[in-house]
Write a protein that holds these residues in place. Structure first.
Motif, PDB file in Angstrom:
ATOM      1  N   PRO A   1       0.797  -1.229   0.000  1.00 26.67           N
ATOM      2  CA  PRO A   1       0.000   0.000   0.000  1.00 26.67           C
ATOM      3  C   PRO A   1       0.830   1.281   0.000  1.00 26.67           C
ATOM      4  N   SER A   2       1.967   1.294   0.714  1.00 23.32           N
ATOM      5  CA  SER A   2       2.734   2.547   0.770  1.00 23.32           C
ATOM      6  C   SER A   2       3.355   2.875  -0.587  1.00 23.32           C
ATOM      7  N   ALA A   3       3.641   1.842  -1.373  1.00 21.81           N
ATOM      8  CA  ALA A   3       4.165   2.094  -2.727  1.00 21.81           C
ATOM      9  C   ALA A   3       3.073   2.742  -3.580  1.00 21.81           C
ATOM     10  N   ILE A   4       1.852   2.284  -3.409  1.00 25.81           N
ATOM     11  CA  ILE A   4       0.743   2.849  -4.186  1.00 25.81           C
ATOM     12  C   ILE A   4       0.462   4.286  -3.738  1.00 25.81           C
ATOM     13  N   GLU A   5       0.610   4.499  -2.454  1.00 22.32           N
ATOM     14  CA  GLU A   5       0.440   5.878  -1.941  1.00 22.32           C
ATOM     15  C   GLU A   5       1.458   6.808  -2.635  1.00 22.32           C
ATOM     16  N   GLN A   6       2.693   6.343  -2.709  1.00 20.75           N
ATOM     17  CA  GLN A   6       3.750   7.151  -3.333  1.00 20.75           C
ATOM     18  C   GLN A   6       3.484   7.327  -4.834  1.00 20.75           C
ATOM     19  N   ALA A   7       3.026   6.246  -5.487  1.00 20.93           N
ATOM     20  CA  ALA A   7       2.740   6.327  -6.929  1.00 20.93           C
ATOM     21  C   ALA A   7       1.636   7.357  -7.174  1.00 20.93           C
ATOM     22  N   THR A   8       0.660   7.373  -6.291  1.00 20.35           N
ATOM     23  CA  THR A   8      -0.446   8.321  -6.436  1.00 20.35           C
ATOM     24  C   THR A   8       0.066   9.755  -6.352  1.00 20.35           C
ATOM     25  N   LYS A   9       1.044   9.964  -5.480  1.00 18.39           N
ATOM     26  CA  LYS A   9       1.630  11.313  -5.356  1.00 18.39           C
ATOM     27  C   LYS A   9       2.488  11.650  -6.573  1.00 18.39           C
ATOM     28  N   LEU A  10       3.242  10.661  -7.017  1.00 12.93           N
ATOM     29  CA  LEU A  10       4.247  10.894  -8.065  1.00 12.93           C
ATOM     30  C   LEU A  10       3.625  11.101  -9.454  1.00 12.93           C
ATOM     31  N   LEU A  11       2.550  10.368  -9.718  1.00  9.46           N
ATOM     32  CA  LEU A  11       2.014  10.342 -11.083  1.00  9.46           C
ATOM     33  C   LEU A  11       0.999  11.458 -11.302  1.00  9.46           C
ATOM     34  N   PRO A  12       0.873  11.890 -12.560  1.00 10.71           N
ATOM     35  CA  PRO A  12      -0.165  12.884 -12.832  1.00 10.71           C
ATOM     36  C   PRO A  12      -1.545  12.287 -12.573  1.00 10.71           C
ATOM     37  N   LYS A  13      -2.557  13.139 -12.481  1.00 10.63           N
ATOM     38  CA  LYS A  13      -3.902  12.643 -12.163  1.00 10.63           C
ATOM     39  C   LYS A  13      -4.610  12.105 -13.406  1.00 10.63           C
ATOM     40  N   ARG A  14      -4.353  12.778 -14.516  1.00  8.14           N
ATOM     41  CA  ARG A  14      -5.082  12.391 -15.747  1.00  8.14           C
ATOM     42  C   ARG A  14      -4.479  11.158 -16.391  1.00  8.14           C
ATOM     43  N   GLY A  15      -5.353  10.251 -16.811  1.00  6.49           N
ATOM     44  CA  GLY A  15      -4.887   9.079 -17.554  1.00  6.49           C
ATOM     45  C   GLY A  15      -4.110   8.088 -16.721  1.00  6.49           C
ATOM     46  N   VAL A  16      -4.337   8.134 -15.403  1.00  3.46           N
ATOM     47  CA  VAL A  16      -3.581   7.244 -14.517  1.00  3.46           C
ATOM     48  C   VAL A  16      -4.530   6.520 -13.567  1.00  3.46           C
ATOM     49  N   ARG A  17      -4.331   5.209 -13.427  1.00  3.75           N
ATOM     50  CA  ARG A  17      -5.068   4.462 -12.403  1.00  3.75           C
ATOM     51  C   ARG A  17      -4.076   3.589 -11.652  1.00  3.75           C
ATOM     52  N   VAL A  18      -3.979   3.758 -10.360  1.00  3.63           N
ATOM     53  CA  VAL A  18      -3.119   2.872  -9.573  1.00  3.63           C
ATOM     54  C   VAL A  18      -3.882   2.411  -8.337  1.00  3.63           C
TER      55      VAL A  18
END
Ligand SMILES: C[S@@+](CC[C@H](N)C(=O)[O-])C[C@H]1O[C@@H](n2cnc3c(N)ncnc32)[C@H](O)[C@@H]1O
Length: 308
Positions: free
Chosen positions: A68-85
């Motif tokens: 889960p903490s990796a996904i939390e970081q990915a959510t912060k790192l990646l743009p909002k549009r066109g992204v699903r994690v």
């Protein structure tokens, strides 16, 4: 549980793909895709370093990770549009991530973290379902025969490097060789940090990664529905030179496509013999005595480059 994978900021600082590695992956994709990369899935995406690379090229990206903490970081790192994690198991990445991916990427022998070969077959079957027609699966794995040996010693060292946000860290990854019963490669890893916020000063962990005999891999891929091999590359060299796909090839990056997508005879069919052999011979990994913490022998091409 892998403690290093939970330290996503640290992971990003140590394992961000180099420019050379990014260029090599782009080149491999250009060689094997008829169209540009449009939709990308990373089923063990960690903090999303590869997803960020493809998002920057305008692709829609999706990823999942057990941590889960990796996904939390990915959510912060990646743009909002066109992204699903989202959090998910690579045996069957969440359906919500969608399908029709023309690129699935899973480097670094991340599939080696799965518990056994049944899990690996389940993983390949679910990835096969997510691939778009003529889409490709770039997967890093280790091909080792029963008689192969891996010398014990340091496989990767990094640092000390400065960590964004303050402090510094150094990492050393060692191989303890192939375990005779399980054919897993045992990895020992130590990360030392100083003044890095919310991070232990020492992370010491040991874990086992699955390796594959040539025949076993072919059986697994056939049991998963069948794949064609489009390319085999040396994952220990960031240039990703081509490498023969053969017994004991070691750390490789394979480019696979669904067998039924094969219109012309341009690739090598994987899994001539339909087999349940692989599943039947599927030893469970031992639980490692990770007394301190646990994580990755991140074997992206980049990471295993410095096998010494
Ligand atoms: C070597 S890292 C690779 C991360 C990312 N793909 C990259 O290249 O930077 C391996 C990742 O696999 C994840 N992982 C391990 N077992 C998993 C599983 N069963 N399902 C999904 N992710 C898993 C770990 O949490 C970790 O983030």
């Amino acid at each position: 549980m892998h403690t290093f994978y939970q330290q996503s900021g640290l992971y990003c600082a140590i394992f961000a793909p180099t420019k050379l590695m990014r260029n090599s992956i782009d080149r491999v994709l250009q060689m094997h895709l008829t169209r540009k990369v449009m939709r990308v899935l990373d089923p063990a995406c960690g903090p999303g370093l590869w997803l960020a690379h493809f998002a920057a090229q305008g692709a829609e990206v999706a990823g999942s990770d057990i941590e889960p903490s990796a996904i939390e970081q990915a959510t912060k790192l990646l743009p909002k549009r066109g992204v699903r994690v989202m959090v998910g198991d690579m045996r069957r990445p969440p359906d919500e991530l969608g399908a029709d991916f023309n690129c699935v990427i899973n480097l670094d022998n991340s599939i080696g973290h799965l518990a056994d070969y049944n899990d690996v077959a389940e993983h390949f079957a679910s990835i096969r379902q997510r691939l778009a027609p003529r889409g490709v699966y770039l997967v890093g794995l280790a091909l080792r025969e029963r008689t192969d040996t891996i010398p014990e010693g340091v496989v990767y060292e990094r640092g000390p490097i400065d960590i964004p946000g303050g402090g510094f860290a150094a990492l050393r990854t060692e191989s303890l060789g192939l375990q005779p019963k399980t054919r897993c490669e045992r990895i020992r890893q130590i990360i030392i940090t100083a003044n890095v916020k919310d991070t232990p000063t020492v992370i010491a962990e040991q874990y086992d990664l699955l390796t594959f005999t040539f025949e076993m891999l072919k059986d697994i891929l056939m049991a998963a529905g069948g794949f064609e091999l489009l390319g085999c590359y040396d994952a220990t060299d960031e240039d990703l030179p081509s490498k023969p796909f053969r017994k004991g090839a070691g750390d490789v990056l394979l480019v696979l496509r669904r067998a039924d997508d094969m219109q012309k005879r341009t690739g090598k069919k994987l899994g001539k013999k339909m087999g349940k052999k692989a599943a039947a011979k599927s030893p469970k990994k031992p639980t490692t005595s990770a007394t301190a913490a646990t994580p990755t022998r991140s074997r992206t091409a980049a990471r295993s480059t410095r096998r010494t």
